[in-house]
Scaffold this motif. Structure first.
Motif, PDB file in Angstrom:
ATOM      1  N   HIS A  52      43.621  43.174  41.600  1.00  0.00           N
ATOM      2  CA  HIS A  52      44.173  42.779  40.298  1.00  0.00           C
ATOM      3  C   HIS A  52      43.948  41.292  40.031  1.00  0.00           C
ATOM      4  N   GLU A  53      44.074  40.463  41.058  1.00  0.00           N
ATOM      5  CA  GLU A  53      44.009  39.015  40.890  1.00  0.00           C
ATOM      6  C   GLU A  53      42.600  38.429  41.071  1.00  0.00           C
ATOM      7  N   MET A  54      41.604  39.251  41.350  1.00  0.00           N
ATOM      8  CA  MET A  54      40.230  38.759  41.528  1.00  0.00           C
ATOM      9  C   MET A  54      39.687  38.153  40.242  1.00  0.00           C
ATOM     10  N   GLY A  55      38.618  37.380  40.392  1.00  0.00           N
ATOM     11  CA  GLY A  55      37.878  36.931  39.210  1.00  0.00           C
ATOM     12  C   GLY A  55      37.135  38.126  38.638  1.00  0.00           C
ATOM     13  N   GLU A  56      36.370  37.910  37.592  1.00  0.00           N
ATOM     14  CA  GLU A  56      35.618  39.019  36.974  1.00  0.00           C
ATOM     15  C   GLU A  56      34.719  39.699  38.001  1.00  0.00           C
ATOM     16  N   TYR A  57      34.627  41.019  37.912  1.00  0.00           N
ATOM     17  CA  TYR A  57      33.770  41.782  38.823  1.00  0.00           C
ATOM     18  C   TYR A  57      32.312  41.558  38.434  1.00  0.00           C
ATOM     19  N   LYS A  58      31.484  41.246  39.419  1.00  0.00           N
ATOM     20  CA  LYS A  58      30.061  41.037  39.121  1.00  0.00           C
ATOM     21  C   LYS A  58      29.364  42.368  38.886  1.00  0.00           C
ATOM     22  N   ASN A  59      29.680  43.353  39.689  1.00  0.00           N
ATOM     23  CA  ASN A  59      29.074  44.680  39.563  1.00  0.00           C
ATOM     24  C   ASN A  59      30.172  45.742  39.616  1.00  0.00           C
ATOM     25  N   PRO A  60      30.883  45.949  38.516  1.00  0.00           N
ATOM     26  CA  PRO A  60      31.955  46.951  38.563  1.00  0.00           C
ATOM     27  C   PRO A  60      31.388  48.334  38.846  1.00  0.00           C
ATOM     28  N   THR A  61      32.117  49.106  39.659  1.00  0.00           N
ATOM     29  CA  THR A  61      31.655  50.457  40.000  1.00  0.00           C
ATOM     30  C   THR A  61      31.736  51.392  38.802  1.00  0.00           C
ATOM     31  N   THR A  62      32.622  51.082  37.876  1.00  0.00           N
ATOM     32  CA  THR A  62      32.784  51.890  36.678  1.00  0.00           C
ATOM     33  C   THR A  62      32.845  50.965  35.473  1.00  0.00           C
ATOM     34  N   PRO A  63      31.982  51.178  34.470  1.00  0.00           N
ATOM     35  CA  PRO A  63      32.035  50.320  33.275  1.00  0.00           C
ATOM     36  C   PRO A  63      33.427  50.338  32.640  1.00  0.00           C
ATOM     37  N   GLY A  64      33.851  49.189  32.149  1.00  0.00           N
ATOM     38  CA  GLY A  64      35.148  49.083  31.488  1.00  0.00           C
ATOM     39  C   GLY A  64      36.291  48.721  32.407  1.00  0.00           C
ATOM     40  N   THR A  65      36.022  48.713  33.720  1.00  0.00           N
ATOM     41  CA  THR A  65      37.070  48.310  34.648  1.00  0.00           C
ATOM     42  C   THR A  65      37.019  46.805  34.831  1.00  0.00           C
ATOM     43  N   ARG A  66      38.174  46.231  35.160  1.00  0.00           N
ATOM     44  CA  ARG A  66      38.243  44.775  35.264  1.00  0.00           C
ATOM     45  C   ARG A  66      39.477  44.372  36.058  1.00  0.00           C
ATOM     46  N   PRO A  67      39.492  43.115  36.511  1.00  0.00           N
ATOM     47  CA  PRO A  67      40.716  42.627  37.140  1.00  0.00           C
ATOM     48  C   PRO A  67      41.807  42.476  36.077  1.00  0.00           C
TER      49      PRO A  67
END
Length: 132
Positions: free
Chosen positions: A90-105
């Protein structure tokens, strides 16, 4: 000459109104946390699905307070012992390669802040309906 007022009926009506407000607020908070839970699950990463399957909600009444909680509890064993990696992800920076589009910290914080007015409106609407 004396004038007497009997307030028992009035006070009983106030007690019923307070009870109706709390019951209605409980329904509104329940509905709002349902929506927040669904929205935050959709934004949570889906690599293993653990984050989404370990999420949930709780709504409680304590005295005059109604509290709704949405949680993610993905606890796993790590090198340092047990860790709730839901907090880390939850607290990470932006995901460089999210496993699923639309997911985010900030998958819980974002929809909570973004839709706070909607949730407040849902609760207020439930209370208005309960007092009719």
């Amino acid at each position: 000459m004396a004038i007497e007022f009997e307030f028992d009926t009035f006070f009983n009506a106030l007690d019923r109104t307070k009870e109706q407000v709390l019951e209605s607020a409980f329904i509104g908070v329940h509905d709002a946390t349902d929506v927040l839970l669904a929205t935050s699950r959709d934004e949570a990463p889906l690599k293993k699905g653990t984050l989404r399957t370990t999420s949930g909600k709780n709504v409680e009444v304590d005295g005059n307070t109604v509290t709704g909680e949405v949680y993610f509890s993905a606890v796993e064993e790590g090198r340092s012992g047990r860790v709730n990696y839901a907090v880390i992800v939850h607290e990470m920076g932006e995901y460089k390669n999210p496993t699923t589009p639309g997911t985010r910290p900030k998958f819980l914080e974002r929809p909570l802040k973004r839709d706070a007015k909607k949730y407040n409106g849902m609760i207020a609407s439930a209370i208005r309906k309960g007092l009719r």
